[in-house]
Scaffold this motif. Structure first.
Motif, PDB file in Angstrom:
ATOM      1  N   TYR A   1       0.980  -1.172  -0.133  1.00  7.53           N
ATOM      2  CA  TYR A   1       0.034   0.045   0.071  1.00  7.53           C
ATOM      3  C   TYR A   1       0.888   1.290  -0.102  1.00  7.53           C
ATOM      4  N   LEU A   2       2.000   1.328   0.565  1.00  6.34           N
ATOM      5  CA  LEU A   2       2.796   2.479   0.753  1.00  6.34           C
ATOM      6  C   LEU A   2       4.102   2.277  -0.027  1.00  6.34           C
ATOM      7  N   SER A   3       4.267   1.249  -0.480  1.00  5.63           N
ATOM      8  CA  SER A   3       5.694   1.016  -1.427  1.00  5.63           C
ATOM      9  C   SER A   3       7.104   1.249  -0.525  1.00  5.63           C
ATOM     10  N   ILE A   4       6.951   0.736   0.732  1.00  4.94           N
ATOM     11  CA  ILE A   4       7.979   1.071   1.447  1.00  4.94           C
ATOM     12  C   ILE A   4       8.477  -0.520   2.206  1.00  4.94           C
ATOM     13  N   GLU A   5       9.545  -0.370   2.583  1.00  6.63           N
ATOM     14  CA  GLU A   5      10.109  -1.790   3.299  1.00  6.63           C
ATOM     15  C   GLU A   5      10.596  -1.467   4.509  1.00  6.63           C
ATOM     16  N   SER A   6      10.852  -0.202   4.867  1.00  6.10           N
ATOM     17  CA  SER A   6      11.224   0.086   6.227  1.00  6.10           C
ATOM     18  C   SER A   6      10.987   1.613   6.675  1.00  6.10           C
TER      19      SER A   6
ATOM     20  N   GLY B   1       1.018  10.932   2.576  1.00  5.19           N
ATOM     21  CA  GLY B   1       2.355  10.083   2.463  1.00  5.19           C
ATOM     22  C   GLY B   1       2.346   8.929   3.413  1.00  5.19           C
ATOM     23  N   ALA B   2       3.649   8.390   3.455  1.00  2.00           N
ATOM     24  CA  ALA B   2       3.933   7.184   4.364  1.00  2.00           C
ATOM     25  C   ALA B   2       3.574   7.462   5.634  1.00  2.00           C
ATOM     26  N   ASP B   3       4.335   8.726   6.117  1.00  3.26           N
ATOM     27  CA  ASP B   3       4.206   9.349   7.360  1.00  3.26           C
ATOM     28  C   ASP B   3       2.716   9.215   7.928  1.00  3.26           C
TER      29      ASP B   3
END
Length: 508
Positions: free
Chosen positions: A409-414, A447-449
């Motif tokens: 959903y956010l395209s982040i791994e960390s 955004g992710a945050d």
């Protein structure tokens, strides 16, 4: 220009004409000469026409259903047709997403297998008389004709034809428009267009790549499914029907239905969603099973809620009989018939036979999947190994599943907020569906945050709600215990007063 099949067909017709003429005048020749003529004519025929032809009609038997062999050959020849045939037919499949080309009638293509050359032709017989028919097959009889040299007869009939049928089936499965079926009530089963199952196009987007699950467990399930799909020879070797049972259990919202969709997309299987409450009895259940196709998943969702399968139905029936004991007999009988007509009579025994009895071997390469929110309610006989071979628990979202969702959903791994999310997930229960809803951006500005902070707030609120719920339950429990204690003391006081009164009466 004549095709290979037409050329040899013309030669064959010429030889047949010669033999017919000879038959008419053979009585004018001595018997010994007739014998020599027969022997030499057979040799000449074999020399001129050393080819064998096999015809595969489009309709066989009662003619109501297209031959599966014809369909498989049609798909097999598609790859050669588009390259060799001059006249082609275009068929739109996959809900207008792709076009399949096949050769037009009276066209011919060549094929080569193990260095053997063969000819395939598509033909059509049109009757001389005009007729009006509701069924096109009565007016147009299409067929494929395979031509090959007679010296390859045994190899072609034993090996090549099996290769063509298997390859055609595989192509059809890969390119077919997969469907989601649901069973109809038996009132709609009969007539020319019988419909035991209704269907829609299956286009669920779920895959194992988008599934929120611990990666190692996810890979184990995928490996098990792929191994099953390639295990036809193994199942035949051990003497078992080529099927496998999966039990998916866990709280609501943990992804049981999504898991089924991911299974279907991985294996490219159709899905049959079986509603047991619409099945009248065990006989209808067997008929529905027979009418399912191979390479499919048969699903019974919320099986603990579908039917009373552990004897509870009989208890309820006895209770109703007791209630109706003193009522009007005619009205009671009418109510009884109405109840029997509207309720399913499928039994636990019937369902067990459906899963792994003799009738379960009527198809092959099928998965049978049960889902439940309360596995403890199911009869042990229903979910034992051999019936439900694989038990998969889908629980609340853990940290590994959360990371998979964050990647999707956010395209982040960390992220620096991952640690806080992990601690909160250990302290409270939240389903993957709820976690995904909080991670999904509601606008391009989020955004992710922002999404992770929203998830943290939701987890903290869930934690607080769980704490308040525990306190409320403890309070209610304490009040009940206090009330019971007070009632007990009141009963003891009342009993003491009664004992005193009895003693006074005795003394008097």
């Amino acid at each position: 220009m004549m095709t290979m099949g037409e050329t040899w067909g013309s030669l064959g017709s010429a030889m047949a004409t010669i033999m017919f003429v000879w038959t008419m005048y053979k009585n004018y020749f001595p018997p010994e000469l007739n014998g020599q003529i027969i022997r030499y004519s057979q040799k000449i025929k074999s020399f001129i026409h050393p080819y064998i032809q096999i015809t595969i009609p489009e309709y066989q038997g009662d003619g109501f259903e297209r031959s599966k062999a014809y369909i498989a050959i049609e798909r097999y020849l598609d790859k050669n047709s588009s390259k060799q045939a001059r006249r082609l037919k275009a068929n739109v499949v996959q809900d207008f997403e792709s076009v399949v080309l096949s050769m037009e009638d009276h066209e011919e293509v060549t094929d080569e297998y193990k260095s053997i050359k063969l000819w395939w032709s598509s033909s059509q017989d049109i009757p001389n008389r005009q007729s009006i028919s509701f069924y096109p097959r009565e007016d147009e009889k299409r067929y494929f004709m395979l031509t090959f040299h007679k010296r390859h007869r045994e190899f072609i009939t034993k090996n090549y034809l099996k290769h063509v049928l298997d390859e055609g089936k595989d192509i059809a499965v890969r390119e077919r428009q997969r469907k989601l079926y649901t069973n109809n009530k038996s009132e709609n089963w009969y007539g020319y267009k019988r419909s035991m199952w209704s269907h829609v196009v299956f286009k669920h987007p779920a895959t194992f790549g988008t599934l929120a699950m611990e990666p190692k467990k996810k890979q184990e399930i995928m490996d098990d499914l792929i191994t099953f799909s390639k295990a036809e020879e193994y199942y035949a070797k051990v003497g078992k029907a080529w099927k496998r049972g999966y039990l998916l259990y866990g709280p609501p919202g943990t992804g049981k239905s999504t898991m089924i969709a991911a299974m279907a997309n991985l294996l490219k299987y159709d899905v049959y969603d079986l509603e047991l409450t619409a099945v009248k009895d065990n006989t209808e259940l067997r008929k529905l099973l027979i009418d399912t196709s191979s390479k499919s998943i048969i699903v019974i969702e919320d099986i603990d809620c579908s039917l009373d399968l552990t004897g509870q139905r009989e208890k309820k029936k006895e209770q109703k009989d007791d209630k109706n004991e003193n009522k009007d007999p005619a009205k009671t009988e009418m109510m009884k018939q109405m109840e029997e007509n509207k309720s399913s009579q499928v039994t636990l025994s019937g369902l067990l036979n459906f899963i792994d009895g003799l009738w379960s071997a009527c198809g092959e390469e099928r998965l049978i999947v049960f889902t439940t929110n309360h596995v403890e309610k199911l009869d042990p006989a229903l979910i034992r190994r051999g019936r439900m071979d694989r038990h998969i628990e889908l629980s609340y979202c853990g940290f590994e599943a959360f990371k998979e969702l964050a990647k999707i959903y956010l395209s982040i791994e960390s992220h620096y907020l991952f640690a806080q999310v992990g601690l909160l997930l250990e302290e409270t229960n939240m389903t993957p569906a709820d976690v995904a809803e909080n991670l999904m951006p509601k606008s391009t500005a989020e955004g992710a945050d922002f999404c992770l902070e929203r998830l943290i707030k939701a987890l903290e609120q869930a934690k607080e709600d769980a704490r308040l719920k525990v306190e409320e339950e403890a309070k209610v429990k304490a009040e009940k215990e206090e009330k019971l204690r007070a009632n007990k003391e009141e009963d003891e006081k009342e009993k003491g007063k009664q004992d005193t009164t009895v003693d006074e009466v005795k003394n008097t």
